[in-house]
Design a protein around this motif. Structure first.
Motif, PDB file in Angstrom:
ATOM      1  N   LEU A 134       0.830  -1.199   0.000  1.00 44.74           N
ATOM      2  CA  LEU A 134       0.000   0.000   0.000  1.00 44.74           C
ATOM      3  C   LEU A 134       0.869   1.256   0.000  1.00 44.74           C
TER       4      LEU A 134
ATOM      5  N   GLU B 186       2.189   1.923  -3.459  1.00 43.96           N
ATOM      6  CA  GLU B 186       1.154   2.493  -4.318  1.00 43.96           C
ATOM      7  C   GLU B 186       0.913   3.962  -3.986  1.00 43.96           C
TER       8      GLU B 186
ATOM      9  N   PRO C  35      -4.742   6.671  -1.826  1.00 51.24           N
ATOM     10  CA  PRO C  35      -5.548   5.539  -2.276  1.00 51.24           C
ATOM     11  C   PRO C  35      -7.039   5.835  -2.190  1.00 51.24           C
TER      12      PRO C  35
ATOM     13  N   ARG D  27      -9.695   0.865  -2.064  1.00 50.80           N
ATOM     14  CA  ARG D  27      -8.376   0.248  -1.864  1.00 50.80           C
ATOM     15  C   ARG D  27      -8.055   0.138  -0.372  1.00 50.80           C
TER      16      ARG D  27
ATOM     17  N   ARG E 248      -9.867  -2.868   1.070  1.00 50.19           N
ATOM     18  CA  ARG E 248      -9.212  -4.141   0.753  1.00 50.19           C
ATOM     19  C   ARG E 248      -7.987  -4.349   1.644  1.00 50.19           C
TER      20      ARG E 248
END
Length: 342
Positions: free
Chosen positions: A190, A193, A200, A204, A207
């Motif tokens: 994470l 990303e 995010p 997201r 999840r």
């Protein structure tokens, strides 16, 4: 009235006014000389009015003052007996402290394993907290720097988990090794990303939460078990050193945070061990166990002394041992609110 009497009265009045004017001019000059701004007033002009005497204290106020003095004295007497032969005391906030016969003995309750599992669970929580604190649409430079540093530390922790002889791995129960890897890898993914794509989406984040939640729960369950095992070991040894009559006089003070107060781990333990009722709002059902949100040895003993003093006073005066451990006016406020806000 005859004109002669009017004239006579006017003459007498004029003469009286003239005498008054003459007397005023003789008593003081028409214009007094100016005094310097800082000059003290003449002695004759200074006020000679005595200061008002202090009003005696009203009887009801005096009685209330005496109550507070007497209460303070009684609380000191109750505090003095705590930790003595008369009243053994346990203080619990991470470390267990046994006060007995004037001595203080400390026992470690939160083990290195407990702290390791807690630290692993803090990794995904730190990611969530950082994102919540970064309120803008994009990540701030400070948040990006923090995420880069976190990724570096995650890589180091993963490497230690894969080393059979590492101190980090030795602190994790073998059956929970995979859970720690999950926490670290999901958090790292994470963070990567976020650094490459920005903030995010809510989907997201959901999840991510679903992926790490089972591991966080497993760590919490193991931490609770570890703490209780350590606590029970020490308390059992303490209990064995006391006679049944001494154990029956044991009091416990637990320090906790505001969020954890109601069902804190050691609180549940002592409730079950001592057969005390589950804690409710405030101190309304506390007897041998006292829960504090602030903690310090002296403050804790004074709180316990106040707790016991109030119970004894309420039992004698009000016929209800717990009556002063909630708002004395509470039931009567409820009665009146039913009328006031109906």
């Amino acid at each position: 009235m005859p004109p002669a009497r009017v004239s006579a009265r006017l003459l007498l009045l004029s003469a009286f006014v003239g005498l008054c004017l003459t007397a005023c001019q003789t008593a003081a000059p028409a214009v007094a000389p100016a005094s310097p701004p800082d000059a003290a007033p003449p002695a004759a002009a200074r006020s000679t009015t005595p200061a008002p005497a202090e009003q005696p204290e009203q009887p009801l106020t005096a009685l209330n003052t005496l109550f507070h003095q007497q209460y303070t004295g009684a609380r000191k007497a109750y505090t003095a007996r705590l930790g003595t032969e008369e009243r053994p005391v346990l203080l619990m906030k991470g470390t267990l402290t046994f006060l007995w016969q004037g001595k203080s003995t400390q026992y470690t309750v939160l083990s290195p394993r407990y702290h390791a599992l807690k630290a692993f669970s803090h990794v995904p929580l730190s990611v969530a907290v950082a994102l919540l604190g970064n309120t803008g649409a994009t990540l701030t430079p400070e948040t990006q720097t923090l995420f880069q540093s976190t990724r570096q530390r995650i890589a180091e922790a993963l490497a230690e988990l894969d080393m059979p002889t590492s101190s980090t791995r030795s602190l994790v129960p073998p059956e929970l090794l995979d859970e720690q890897r999950t926490l670290l890898r999901e958090s790292d993914t994470l963070l990567e990303e976020c650094l490459s794509r920005g903030r995010p989406t809510p989907e997201r984040l959901e999840r991510f939460a679903q992926a790490v939640r089972p591991a966080v729960v497993a760590n919490a369950r193991a931490s609770a078990r570890d703490e209780l095992e350590q606590l029970h070991q020490h308390v059992s040894a303490i209990r064995a050193s006391l006679t049944p009559e001494q154990w029956s006089r044991l009091a416990v003070v637990i320090g906790t945070s505001r969020q954890a107060r109601a069902r804190e781990v050691s609180l549940q333990y002592f409730e079950r061990l001592l057969g005390e009722p589950k804690q409710e709002e405030g101190a309304s059902r506390e007897e041998r166990i006292v829960v504090l949100e602030t903690f310090g040895s002296r403050d804790s003993l004074e709180a316990l002394a106040t707790h016991e003093l109030d119970q004894d006073a309420a039992a004698w005066l009000l016929g209800d041992r717990f009556r002063l451990q909630s708002d004395l006016l509470a039931p009567y406020a409820t009665e009146y609110l039913d009328k006031l806000l109906r």
